[in-house]
Design a protein around this motif. Sequence first.
Motif, PDB file in Angstrom:
ATOM      1  N   ASP A 185       0.825  -1.207   0.000  1.00 27.42           N
ATOM      2  CA  ASP A 185       0.000   0.000   0.000  1.00 27.42           C
ATOM      3  C   ASP A 185       0.861   1.260   0.000  1.00 27.42           C
ATOM      4  N   ALA A 228      -5.294   7.497   0.240  1.00 30.39           N
ATOM      5  CA  ALA A 228      -5.015   7.075  -1.136  1.00 30.39           C
ATOM      6  C   ALA A 228      -6.190   7.394  -2.057  1.00 30.39           C
ATOM      7  N   TYR A 283       1.257   4.085  -2.940  1.00 30.00           N
ATOM      8  CA  TYR A 283       0.923   5.469  -2.590  1.00 30.00           C
ATOM      9  C   TYR A 283       2.071   6.410  -2.958  1.00 30.00           C
ATOM     10  N   ASP A 330       2.054   9.335  -5.759  1.00 23.31           N
ATOM     11  CA  ASP A 330       2.349  10.719  -5.395  1.00 23.31           C
ATOM     12  C   ASP A 330       3.472  11.280  -6.275  1.00 23.31           C
ATOM     13  N   LEU A 336      -2.517   5.054  -6.980  1.00 24.58           N
ATOM     14  CA  LEU A 336      -3.167   5.440  -5.724  1.00 24.58           C
ATOM     15  C   LEU A 336      -4.374   4.563  -5.431  1.00 24.58           C
ATOM     16  N   ALA A 373      -3.076   1.415  -4.110  1.00 24.07           N
ATOM     17  CA  ALA A 373      -2.717   1.567  -2.691  1.00 24.07           C
ATOM     18  C   ALA A 373      -3.948   1.385  -1.818  1.00 24.07           C
TER      19      ALA A 373
END
Length: 135
Positions: free
Chosen positions: A28, A68, A32, A36, A51, A54
């Motif tokens: 996860d 997320a 993420y 990002d 995302l 995630a």
Amino acid sequence: EAEAFAIFDALVASAQHPAPNTPRPPLDLVHYDYGDALIVAGEAERAAKELLAAASAPGAESSMVSRARLRAAQALDVAGKRDDAIAQYKAVLALPNVFDSHEDAKRGLKEPYKLTRKSAENAGGGDASKAVKQS
């Protein structure tokens, strides 16, 4: 950038198929952070996919799921996929409120999220641009 993304790809692969007796990276968190990085690099659609991965990773904590999905909604807004972004903002409101995620989701429902590039001169030095949230 390409080298950083290759490292993220390797981390995702190692988390999905770990070598024997090797610690498994938190899938996860890898997704993420990858998402990002992608949104800041201008790869908003790819960012949204990472995302959302995630948010749906096995064992993801509820706080990660909320953050997320919120970040995925923002990435979808940046990618121009407003209807998809709205669906994600609404999903965030049904999840636990972490780090003001409900406030951010409500703001996202009112107006699309945008990234702006602030020049290094305005950011106080350095040679890279800094992405900032536009309110």
